[in-house]
Design a protein around this motif. Structure first.
Motif, PDB file in Angstrom:
ATOM      1  N   LYS A 105       0.824  -1.209   0.000  1.00 23.54           N
ATOM      2  CA  LYS A 105       0.000   0.000   0.000  1.00 23.54           C
ATOM      3  C   LYS A 105       0.860   1.261   0.000  1.00 23.54           C
ATOM      4  O   LYS A 105       1.806   1.373   0.769  1.00 23.54           O
ATOM      5  CB  LYS A 105      -0.932   0.000   1.204  1.00 23.54           C
ATOM      6  CG  LYS A 105      -2.051  -1.021   1.117  1.00 23.54           C
ATOM      7  CD  LYS A 105      -2.927  -1.010   2.373  1.00 23.54           C
ATOM      8  CE  LYS A 105      -4.010  -2.053   2.272  1.00 23.54           C
ATOM      9  NZ  LYS A 105      -4.832  -2.120   3.516  1.00 23.54           N
ATOM     10  N   GLY A 106       0.508   2.171  -0.876  1.00 25.53           N
ATOM     11  CA  GLY A 106       1.222   3.440  -0.957  1.00 25.53           C
ATOM     12  C   GLY A 106       2.472   3.407  -1.806  1.00 25.53           C
ATOM     13  O   GLY A 106       3.038   4.464  -2.114  1.00 25.53           O
ATOM     14  N   ARG A 107       2.926   2.221  -2.177  1.00 25.57           N
ATOM     15  CA  ARG A 107       4.148   2.104  -2.986  1.00 25.57           C
ATOM     16  C   ARG A 107       3.894   1.449  -4.341  1.00 25.57           C
ATOM     17  O   ARG A 107       4.545   1.780  -5.330  1.00 25.57           O
ATOM     18  CB  ARG A 107       5.208   1.300  -2.232  1.00 25.57           C
ATOM     19  CG  ARG A 107       5.626   1.912  -0.914  1.00 25.57           C
ATOM     20  CD  ARG A 107       6.820   1.158  -0.314  1.00 25.57           C
ATOM     21  NE  ARG A 107       6.503  -0.242  -0.056  1.00 25.57           N
ATOM     22  CZ  ARG A 107       7.237  -1.262  -0.502  1.00 25.57           C
ATOM     23  NH1 ARG A 107       8.310  -1.038  -1.244  1.00 25.57           N
ATOM     24  NH2 ARG A 107       6.903  -2.505  -0.219  1.00 25.57           N
ATOM     25  N   PHE A 108       2.977   0.484  -4.373  1.00 26.37           N
ATOM     26  CA  PHE A 108       2.689  -0.258  -5.601  1.00 26.37           C
ATOM     27  C   PHE A 108       1.316   0.148  -6.134  1.00 26.37           C
ATOM     28  O   PHE A 108       0.394   0.428  -5.364  1.00 26.37           O
ATOM     29  CB  PHE A 108       2.675  -1.763  -5.337  1.00 26.37           C
ATOM     30  CG  PHE A 108       3.993  -2.342  -4.910  1.00 26.37           C
ATOM     31  CD1 PHE A 108       5.134  -1.572  -4.766  1.00 26.37           C
ATOM     32  CD2 PHE A 108       4.093  -3.698  -4.633  1.00 26.37           C
ATOM     33  CE1 PHE A 108       6.343  -2.108  -4.368  1.00 26.37           C
ATOM     34  CE2 PHE A 108       5.294  -4.260  -4.237  1.00 26.37           C
ATOM     35  CZ  PHE A 108       6.422  -3.466  -4.101  1.00 26.37           C
ATOM     36  N   THR A 109       1.192   0.143  -7.462  1.00 19.44           N
ATOM     37  CA  THR A 109      -0.083   0.442  -8.097  1.00 19.44           C
ATOM     38  C   THR A 109      -0.358  -0.593  -9.175  1.00 19.44           C
ATOM     39  O   THR A 109       0.441  -0.749 -10.109  1.00 19.44           O
ATOM     40  CB  THR A 109      -0.081   1.836  -8.737  1.00 19.44           C
ATOM     41  OG1 THR A 109       0.209   2.824  -7.735  1.00 19.44           O
ATOM     42  CG2 THR A 109      -1.442   2.146  -9.351  1.00 19.44           C
ATOM     43  N   ILE A 110      -1.484  -1.284  -9.038  1.00 20.00           N
ATOM     44  CA  ILE A 110      -1.870  -2.277 -10.026  1.00 20.00           C
ATOM     45  C   ILE A 110      -2.889  -1.652 -10.971  1.00 20.00           C
ATOM     46  O   ILE A 110      -3.731  -0.849 -10.556  1.00 20.00           O
ATOM     47  CB  ILE A 110      -2.450  -3.546  -9.353  1.00 20.00           C
ATOM     48  CG1 ILE A 110      -2.635  -4.666 -10.369  1.00 20.00           C
ATOM     49  CG2 ILE A 110      -3.744  -3.241  -8.613  1.00 20.00           C
ATOM     50  CD1 ILE A 110      -2.968  -6.020  -9.736  1.00 20.00           C
ATOM     51  N   SER A 111      -2.787  -2.005 -12.247  1.00 15.70           N
ATOM     52  CA  SER A 111      -3.722  -1.512 -13.247  1.00 15.70           C
ATOM     53  C   SER A 111      -3.878  -2.574 -14.330  1.00 15.70           C
ATOM     54  O   SER A 111      -3.108  -3.536 -14.382  1.00 15.70           O
ATOM     55  CB  SER A 111      -3.227  -0.199 -13.852  1.00 15.70           C
ATOM     56  OG  SER A 111      -1.975  -0.375 -14.494  1.00 15.70           O
ATOM     57  N   ARG A 112      -4.868  -2.395 -15.179  1.00 17.94           N
ATOM     58  CA  ARG A 112      -5.070  -3.377 -16.247  1.00 17.94           C
ATOM     59  C   ARG A 112      -5.617  -2.692 -17.487  1.00 17.94           C
ATOM     60  O   ARG A 112      -6.272  -1.668 -17.401  1.00 17.94           O
ATOM     61  CB  ARG A 112      -5.984  -4.510 -15.792  1.00 17.94           C
ATOM     62  CG  ARG A 112      -7.398  -4.104 -15.452  1.00 17.94           C
ATOM     63  CD  ARG A 112      -8.163  -5.239 -14.785  1.00 17.94           C
ATOM     64  NE  ARG A 112      -8.580  -6.252 -15.750  1.00 17.94           N
ATOM     65  CZ  ARG A 112      -9.194  -7.385 -15.408  1.00 17.94           C
ATOM     66  NH1 ARG A 112      -9.441  -7.651 -14.135  1.00 17.94           N
ATOM     67  NH2 ARG A 112      -9.552  -8.263 -16.346  1.00 17.94           N
ATOM     68  N   ASP A 113      -5.314  -3.322 -18.621  1.00 18.42           N
ATOM     69  CA  ASP A 113      -5.844  -2.898 -19.912  1.00 18.42           C
ATOM     70  C   ASP A 113      -6.677  -4.067 -20.423  1.00 18.42           C
ATOM     71  O   ASP A 113      -6.118  -5.056 -20.920  1.00 18.42           O
ATOM     72  CB  ASP A 113      -4.696  -2.563 -20.872  1.00 18.42           C
ATOM     73  CG  ASP A 113      -5.184  -2.004 -22.196  1.00 18.42           C
ATOM     74  OD1 ASP A 113      -6.327  -2.333 -22.588  1.00 18.42           O
ATOM     75  OD2 ASP A 113      -4.428  -1.269 -22.831  1.00 18.42           O
ATOM     76  N   ASN A 114      -7.980  -3.971 -20.282  1.00 22.36           N
ATOM     77  CA  ASN A 114      -8.844  -5.092 -20.647  1.00 22.36           C
ATOM     78  C   ASN A 114      -8.783  -5.395 -22.141  1.00 22.36           C
ATOM     79  O   ASN A 114      -8.915  -6.550 -22.543  1.00 22.36           O
ATOM     80  CB  ASN A 114     -10.284  -4.798 -20.223  1.00 22.36           C
ATOM     81  CG  ASN A 114     -10.442  -4.792 -18.711  1.00 22.36           C
ATOM     82  OD1 ASN A 114      -9.710  -5.469 -17.987  1.00 22.36           O
ATOM     83  ND2 ASN A 114     -11.391  -4.013 -18.219  1.00 22.36           N
ATOM     84  N   ALA A 115      -8.579  -4.382 -22.954  1.00 22.38           N
ATOM     85  CA  ALA A 115      -8.510  -4.602 -24.403  1.00 22.38           C
ATOM     86  C   ALA A 115      -7.279  -5.424 -24.787  1.00 22.38           C
ATOM     87  O   ALA A 115      -7.293  -6.123 -25.802  1.00 22.38           O
ATOM     88  CB  ALA A 115      -8.496  -3.270 -25.132  1.00 22.38           C
ATOM     89  N   LYS A 116      -6.241  -5.336 -23.973  1.00 27.32           N
ATOM     90  CA  LYS A 116      -4.998  -6.066 -24.248  1.00 27.32           C
ATOM     91  C   LYS A 116      -4.825  -7.283 -23.358  1.00 27.32           C
ATOM     92  O   LYS A 116      -3.792  -7.951 -23.425  1.00 27.32           O
ATOM     93  CB  LYS A 116      -3.794  -5.139 -24.070  1.00 27.32           C
ATOM     94  CG  LYS A 116      -3.746  -3.974 -25.051  1.00 27.32           C
ATOM     95  CD  LYS A 116      -2.507  -3.125 -24.826  1.00 27.32           C
ATOM     96  CE  LYS A 116      -2.442  -1.982 -25.825  1.00 27.32           C
ATOM     97  NZ  LYS A 116      -1.225  -1.131 -25.605  1.00 27.32           N
TER      98      LYS A 116
END
Length: 124
Positions: free
Chosen positions: A64-75
């Motif tokens: 928390k506060g250091r890592f950021t998760i994200s996603r690209d559903n199209a890819k």
């Protein structure tokens, strides 16, 4: 057949940053949750961060506060930006996906698709 291919690991100094990527490919009908886990030598695999298809996220306290998760559903790709890295973040990082495949008109859903792992080493 489904494949999860990770990239972005490496050696970084304490305080540095890395960005991990994981791309899913194959006969994928839909991807629900995706996430990152890690396993250090002599320790059990642990959750780092997960993200739902709608973008809801959950992090381990250590991330928390250091890592950021994200996603690209199209890819069909999930990312994790890791900042302010510490030596204790050193581990093999694994991508996980809960997804459904479509073969001959039938859906099969599982939550145990894993990548091959990518090594992250934080050291001066």
């Amino acid at each position: 057949q489904v494949q999860l291919v990770e990239s972005g690991g490496g050696l970084v100094q304490p305080g540095g940053s890395l960005r991990l990527s994981c791309a899913a490919s194959g006969r994928i009908f839909s991807i629900n949750g995706m996430g990152w886990y890690r396993q250090a030598p002599g320790k059990e695999r642990e959750l780092v961060a997960v993200i739902s298809i709608g973008g809801s996220t959950n992090y381990a306290d250590s991330a928390k506060g250091r890592f950021t998760i994200s996603r690209d559903n199209a890819k069909n790709t999930v990312y994790m930006q890791m900042n302010s890295l510490k030596p204790e973040d050193s581990a093999v990082y694994y991508c996980n996906a809960a997804l459904c495949t479509a073969v001959s008109g039938a859906l099969a859903c599982r939550s145990d698709y894993w990548g091959q792992g990518t090594q992250v080493t934080v050291s001066s």
